[in-house]
Structures are given as C-alpha cells and as structure tokens.
Design an enzyme around this catalytic site. Structure first.
Site, PDB file in Angstrom:
ATOM      1  N   ASP A 118      22.794   5.453  22.076  1.00 33.62           N
ATOM      2  CA  ASP A 118      21.917   6.571  21.621  1.00 33.62           C
ATOM      3  C   ASP A 118      20.223   6.118  21.835  1.00 33.62           C
ATOM      4  O   ASP A 118      19.528   6.876  21.774  1.00 33.62           O
ATOM      5  CB  ASP A 118      21.963   7.056  20.070  1.00 33.62           C
ATOM      6  CG  ASP A 118      23.063   7.972  19.898  1.00 33.62           C
ATOM      7  OD1 ASP A 118      23.348   8.741  20.792  1.00 33.62           O
ATOM      8  OD2 ASP A 118      23.558   7.990  18.786  1.00 33.62           O
TER       9      ASP A 118
HETATM   10  C1  BGC Z   1      26.431   6.860  17.006  1.00 32.41           C
HETATM   11  C2  BGC Z   1      26.963   7.006  18.290  1.00 32.41           C
HETATM   12  C3  BGC Z   1      26.218   6.340  19.290  1.00 32.41           C
HETATM   13  C4  BGC Z   1      26.151   4.708  18.698  1.00 32.41           C
HETATM   14  C5  BGC Z   1      25.552   3.934  19.567  1.00 32.41           C
HETATM   15  C6  BGC Z   1      26.043   5.675  16.411  1.00 32.41           C
HETATM   16  O1  BGC Z   1      25.278   5.580  15.546  1.00 32.41           O
HETATM   17  O2  BGC Z   1      27.199   7.693  15.986  1.00 32.41           O
HETATM   18  O3  BGC Z   1      27.221   8.293  18.565  1.00 32.41           O
HETATM   19  O4  BGC Z   1      27.168   6.088  20.469  1.00 32.41           O
HETATM   20  O5  BGC Z   1      25.411   4.906  17.277  1.00 32.41           O
HETATM   21  O6  BGC Z   1      24.292   4.128  19.745  1.00 32.41           O
END
Ligand code: BGC
Length: 818
Positions: A483
């Site tokens: 993200d």
């Molecule tokens: C989110 C995921 C994401 C991950 C890496 C998590 O907090 O829930 O959707 O893939 O972070 O960024």
C-alpha cells in the site's frame, strides 16, 4: 514459561499468569455475527456484525493507561476493592490467571480468601456474550462482599459516539426491568434494536448513569458507587449510559455461588413497544430465562468447544517441531478464522471505524480458512466479487453491514482484482464446486447486472493485460500489495492520504510484484480451464503466462534478484543501482511463485539474495537498505522511519511467500528456519523484546534498522495468518488441495524422519503418514492409499473415510510444479 505465561496445548489455551503483560494481550469472543474483543484484563468492547455501525459497548482507543474500558467486575470485600482481571483498579492480587481459549477467555482473580472466576464467551449462533461468574469463599470463615458489574454503552454508531457530543450527550436512554438493564438509545425513532445487560440472579441495586456510578471527576479505577459499597439506582437521561448491577453475597466457609451476566444485542421487530415508549422486552426476558441455570450456561460452553474441535479438525499435524504443531493445530487456524470474521476492522490497532473488509485482504484470508468453512468462503467470494467494477478494478474495501464498497481509503490498486482469482481457485480446489463460477454477481457500478463469477475472473485477467507499461509489465495504479509504494502520488501536502493523492491516469509506473502475481493467477486460470475441459481457454491463459514471463525475464531481472518496480519516470525501484531500497522481498516471492526463474537459475539466485540481504533471525526484512529520506516519487514507504512498516520492517505477511518459494525449490531446512523466525510460539523466549501476543501473528516485527529490532506490532488482523497457514500446511507439510484430490508434496528438513497429517477434505478424513527414510527434503517416491499403491503423488477422491495414506519420500522423484 517465560515470566508472563505459557501454552497449555491440551486445553488449547494460552495461560497468562501476570496481568501486566508487555502489551495488552488480546483474544476474541464470538464466531458468527456477535463479537467481543477481550484482553487479558477483560478490556475491550462488543459489537454486532459491524464495529462501526453496531457497537454495543465503548472503548477509548489509545487510552492512558493502555487498554482501559471493558467488561469489568468490581469487588468490595470489607473495603478492599479489586477486580479479578486486575484492571481498572489495579489492586495487587493474591492470584491472577487468564486463559485465552478458542472463542473464550477465563479470568480468575483472588484476594483475601475470595476467588472470582469470570468466563467470557459467545454461544454458537447467539447474539449474546455470557459472563459466567463464580465467586468462592476459600477461607474458613463466612464472608460478606459486594459485587458491581460494569459496562459503558456505546450509542451504536461508533464514530458519532466518539465525536458528536453536542448530540450524543442528549440522546442516551435506558430502562431497567428486574435484573435487566435495557440500553435503548434511538430506539424511539429509527432503531429496532437494543442492548440488554442482564444478570441471571436477583440484584441488589443498579446504575445506568456514568456520572452517578463513577463520578464526574473520578476514573474507572475509583468509581464512587463501588467505594461507597452501595448502588444509586440511577437512570441515565442523556450523557453516558452504562450498565451496572450490584450483588451482595454472603458466603459460608468454602461455599461458592455461580451465576451469569448477559450482554446481548436484540433486534425486536413488531410490536416494538409494550406501552408508549416502553420497549417490548419479551426477547430479552426470554434470553435471561434461557441462561438462568449454570447447566444451561455450561451446555452452551460445551457446544462452543465442539464447534472449535470440528473446525480445527479439518487439519491436524504431528510433526517433529512443537511450534509448528501448536500453531498449525490451534492458534494459526484460530487466527485465520478471526481474520475471516473481522478482516481488518477491529483489533487493538484497527479501531473498527477505519477499515472495513479489505478486497485484497479478505481474498487472501480465504486461503487460510476455506478448508474449515467452505460455505462461508463461497459467500465471501461472491460478496467480494460484487464490489468489483465493470472495468476490473475493485473497491478497496466494503462495510460488512451493508456489503457496499466505499472509496474512503482510496481505489485503483492495480493488484486487487487478481487476488479474486486466487481465492476462487482455492475454494474450488477445496470443494470441487464448479457451479460457483456460474453464480451471478453484478458489477458494483452496473446496477442490475448479473454476470457470472467466471466473467469477473476473466475481467481481472483482462484488466492487467490491458494496463501494462513500457516494459510490458502491469501498471501499479495507486499501489499494489504494498500500500505504501505510491509511485504516482508525489505528495507534498501533509493533509492528504498517500493512497488517494496523485493521478494514476496516463502514468507509466509498473509493478514487478503484480507481474509475478499475474503469472501465478494466469497459471491458476490455466489449470482451472484444463479441469473444466476447456483446452482453448487453458491455452489462452498459458499464452498470457508466457508473454508476461517473457517481460519479467527480459525487463525485470536485475542481475542478482528481480526488480520491484519502475517508477513514473521508468527508473528502476529495487535495483542494485538504487542508493537505498536496492532489493525488495515481494517481487522475489511472487516471481518465483509465478514460475519465473525456473529454467535459468534465477529463482534460486533470487532466494539466495533474499537470504544474504534480507533475512534476519527475526524474519525477512521487506527491503534493504532502508530509506533514510522521503522520496516524492516513492510515496508513503519512504515516510516511515527506517526499520518499521514497509520501510524495512519485517512485514510477516510477505515472509510466507518466501517460505512457499523455498518449498517449491526444495529448500526444506531454510523453509523451516524462516518459518520459525516469525513464529509467535517460538518468540516466547524473547518476549521482553517481542512484546506482542506469543500465540498469534503480528503484521510487523521491527527490522534491524530500528532501535527496537524484534518488537512485534499490530497483532491479529493480518494476512500473515492465512499465508503462514498456507506455507506450513501446503508448503512444508505438503498437503495441497487440488481439483481431483489431495496432492502430497512436502518440503521438509532432511532430519525429519516421519510425521502425520489428518486432513478433512470434501467431507472425508484422510490420515496421512509421511516417512522420509532417505533423509531427503522433497520428492514423493511412492504412496499407498488404503493399502493400494497409487501412481504419482495425488490421493484420489473418496466418498467415505477415514482413508489411510502412507507416503514415502525419496530421492527418486523430485517434482517441481510446471
Ligand atoms: C494492508 C494490506 C497491505 C499491507 C502492505 C496492510 O496493512 O492491510 O492490504 O497489502 O498492509 O502494505
């Protein structure tokens, strides 16, 4: 035992013997629609289905001290005031024990010869949290004491409840009926539900107004009423409604008394009222009557135990490693079900008002629970697909109560749609239910549309194919799985979200991680079509796989590992040429899992680079070297201090992809070593550093660039649960559901001579014994099923069981997936 507690594997419990754990250690109550967060001091809150829209009790996140507010019982014993769970009063107890079990928590506290045991649980299928309460006089003399229960009601809509006081301070309403306290705020108008906080025993007083019970200037550790030893029978009118019962006990020497408090969510229906503004309490009274005897409570608790035994019975292992056994058989599967229920909504790190059901998250969670709850996985897949848009992109999350997608935390994450392929294929392999592919599911932006689920999967493949950049690799959009890798964001404005800012249209930023995920998804589709006897479609998918593979191998190999991305100016990210962020974990995992590097040695090389640059005894770091400065062109990842979260933290979720890749390349010793490096049970011995619950995975462990290297954060609601379960159950232990039966393909340390797995598959129990006389890592030499030799490594489907399977590993056949 490490100073705070220990595992009790027979009871399937974690036993905590000191209340002042390094962080609050959480458990969940409830398994269907009614949930409670319950810490080792009884802290937390309760909600029905949706922690934002139907929150029943209050919780102040990030309180001081941490974890204040919850389901409390105060004892006033000759002026000595204490709680069996230590908080909120924090009087030193003579004895304290908290047992976190599967869907229940049992807290016992003792002081001055009085022992109080509280068992919190939600009976299967019910919308009620039961607090079974037993009070014992362990002295040789009669004892008098007074008990006060306590919950603080939330006015249902949690965000409003914690922000809109100009309204909320004037709307609180309750009724009291015998030992039942009925919280009925907004019931007069649009709500048709109320909260009941009742007691199965007659009471000696009550309070429903917080100011009266606690006092305006007092804390929860010093409620006026408890100190005075006398309830005020207060009636809340606005302000802050609470529920508290007073119970006076007189216990003979050695005597005990058992009763229960019930905290229930009740939807009424017509007739709503008994009299004008007096709510119809029939259902509430019936519930209190139902659980009025200890036998009824115990029977419900036994039913809960059976539910869990049945669920966990879908996969049980006996292998030479105690941590793996404990996690696989109990805690990892349990955590998978909690992530199924709650996705990323409500934990001690997710406030229940921020994130709903994540699209990519929930699809991945399915991989971890589909073997336990296939029917519910089916529904979840269809719900998720219904939040996909006709062009293939997806709402990044949806609200569990309404099942409607919302764009509040952004959209255009160009990996989202591909996870739907993984969850759907996992579901069909588990169940054989090909009919799900024809199930009609609309697209979220085409009201009334009813395309098939298979149409959604094709749309997902097409989306990635149609959105590729100059290197033929998939565009990244706002971000991919990571993200925080925001290559189109360019944010200079502190008041905007990294995930929403920036324009993705026309951008050329590409993701190698999505390319790897696409490789995997295309191969899944190819296998699915082959099984559906649609060779043309299978061939088409094979072609997509080959084309993307070509792009990956020609454009994304950096020499020692796979690149991570190309930024908006087509500069490489995750390359030896970069000053920082030279190597990333995600693209190594997904490219290898997708079949890249098989014939040219790159898969092994990429994994070796992970070992050299990213592996630590606390797990694999997400990328190295950590970013020391903020990079406009990389976004949020560079906003974190070095060593945490996506900036070189150990993001446990993606560790499991490497575990699987190690298994696929036959590296059993390393696969186990890596598995144990993030395994919570194995962290017990370093708990002062690790700090989080030693029985469930945390999202992140601080990396070596952080001063708190090894400290875990954000436990419970993480994709780590599902992925580690996949890696250990299917990778290491090698029992893999497939369309036509279970495939056996373990990858273990050479010194494992024998282990067993019991697997329930499509309603039949398979008892599998795996022998390793030659001391190999991988390769099935021969296999017998119910005494008959079978060719290859697939157990054929049986209608009834148990089916006895004997597997011998050996040097003869080492099979790598195509
Ligand atoms: C989110 C995921 C994401 C991950 C890496 C998590 O907090 O829930 O959707 O893939 O972070 O960024």
């Amino acid at each position: 035992m490490h100073g705070y507690g220990h595992f009790d594997d027979t009871a399937r419990e974690y036993v905590i013997l000191r209340p002042d754990t390094p962080l609050p250690w959480l458990n969940y109550l409830g398994q269907d629609e009614f949930f409670g967060l319950c810490t080792n001091t009884g802290g937390g809150y309760t909600f029905w289905r949706d922690a934002k829209l139907r929150r029943l009790t209050r919780y102040r996140y990030n309180n001081v001290p941490m974890d204040l507010g919850g389901r409390y019982l105060y004892i006033n014993h000759n002026g000595s005031i204490w709680n069996p769970g230590w908080k909120p009063v924090q009087t030193t107890l003579d004895r304290y024990e908290c047992r976190h079990g599967l869907g229940y928590t049992r807290i016992t506290g003792a002081k001055g010869g009085i022992e109080v045991e509280l068992l919190f649980f939600v009976p299967p299928g019910e919308n009620v949290e039961i607090w079974k309460t037993t009070v014992r006089n362990t002295t040789g003399k009669p004892q008098r004491l007074t008990l006060f229960s306590f919950v603080e009601f939330c006015l249902y809509e949690a965000l409003n409840d914690m922000t809109n006081y100009q309204r909320t301070y004037s709307i609180g309403e309750v009724e009291v009926d015998g030992s039942g306290i009925y919280h009925k705020t907004e019931y007069r108008e649009r709500r048709d539900h109320y909260t009941l906080f009742g007691c199965t025993r007659p009471i000696d007083g009550y309070d429903t107004a917080r100011d009266a019970f606690v006092g305006v200037h007092n804390g929860l550790h010093e409620p006026q009423v408890v100190r005075a030893g006398q309830a005020r029978n207060s009636r809340a009118f606005g302000w802050n409604p609470i529920g508290s019962h007073q119970i006076n006990l007189h216990l003979a020497p050695g005597a005990s008394e058992t009763f229960a408090f019930l905290l229930a969510y009740i939807e009424q229906g017509e007739p709503k009222f008994d009299q004008p503004y007096v709510i119809n309490k029939t259902k509430g009274r019936q519930l209190l009557a139902k659980y009025s005897t200890p036998v009824a409570v115990d029977t419900a608790f036994e039913a809960l135990g059976k539910v869990w035994s049945n669920l966990l019975g879908a996969y049980q292992a006996e292998c030479p490693n105690e941590h793996a056994n404990r996690m696989v058989n109990i805690w990892n599967q349990y955590q998978c079900l909690v992530t199924f229920n709650l996705s990323r909504t409500a934990s001690l790190f997710e406030t229940g008002i921020g994130r709903g059901m994540g699209f990519r998250d929930s699809n991945q969670d399915i991989l971890g629970f589909v073997h336990m709850l296939p029917e519910r996985a089916r529904q979840r897949i269809l719900d998720l697909a219904a939040t996909q848009l006709a062009d293939g992109t997806c709402f990044h999350q949806y609200q569990p109560l309404t099942k409607k997608g919302n764009a509040e935390i952004g959209g255009d994450f160009y990996d989202d749609h591909l996870w739907l392929i993984l969850s759907t294929c996992a579901y069909i392999k588990e169940t054989g239910d090909r009919a799900i592919l024809d199930a009609p599911v609309g697209y979220a932006d085409k009201p009334g549309s009813r395309e098939s689920l298979l149409h959604h999967l094709e749309t997902s493949i097409a989306y990635t194919l149609n959105h590729r950049g100059p290197h033929g690799l998939p565009l990244i959009g706002h971000a991919d799985w990571n993200d925080c890798l925001n290559l189109n964001c360019f944010s200079k404005e502190p008041n905007e979200s990294f995930q929403c800012a920036g324009d993705v249209d026309g951008s050329v930023a590409e993701s190698v991680m999505i390319a790897g995920l696409f490789l995997y998804a295309a191969r899944e589709m190819e296998q699915l079509f082959a099984w559906l006897a649609r060779p043309d479609a299978a061939q088409r998918m094979h072609g997509h796989h080959q084309e993307m593979l070509h792009a990956v191998e020609t454009e994304a190999w950096d020499g020692q590992w796979y690149l991570r991305a190309f930024d908006a100016e087509s500069r490489p990210v995750g390359s030896a040429k970069c000053d920082e962020g030279k190597i990333f974990i995600e693209s190594q995992g997904w490219c290898v899992l997708g079949g890249a590097g098989r014939d040219n040695g790159r898969a092994l090389q990429a994994l070796q680079s992970v070992h050299e640059h990213l592996f630590t005894p606390n797990g694999i770091i997400l990328q190295q070297p950590a970013y020391s400065a903020y990079h406009l062109e990389l976004g949020e990842i560079t906003s974190y201090p070095p060593g945490v979260k996506e900036n070189a933290g150990i993001f446990c979720h993606n560790n499991a992809w490497i575990h699987l890749a190690l298994c696929q390349t036959g590296q059993g010793e390393r696969a186990l070593e890596y598995y144990l490096s993030i395994c919570p049970s194995a962290k017990e011995r370093q708990i002062e550093t690790y700090r989080s619950e030693p029985y469930v995975y945390a999202q992140m462990i601080a990396g070596r660039d952080a001063s708190c290297f090894g400290e875990a954060k954000n436990s419970w609601l993480t994709g780590t649960a599902a992925w580690t379960f996949v890696s250990v159950s299917q990778g290491l232990l090698g029992v893999q559901p497939d369309y036509e039966g279970l495939l056996i393909d373990p990858c273990i340390p050479k010194d494992w001579t024998e282990y067993k797995v019991t697997r329930r598959f499509r309603g039949v129990e398979y008892k599998i014994t795996i022998n390793n006389p030659d001391g190999v890592n991988r390769g099935v030499k021969c296999m017998t099923v119910d005494g008959k030799t079978v060719d290859g490594n697939r157990i054929p489907l049986f209608e009834t069981g148990p089916v006895e399977v004997e597997v011998e590993l050996g040097k003869a056949l080492v099979r790598l997936p195509a």
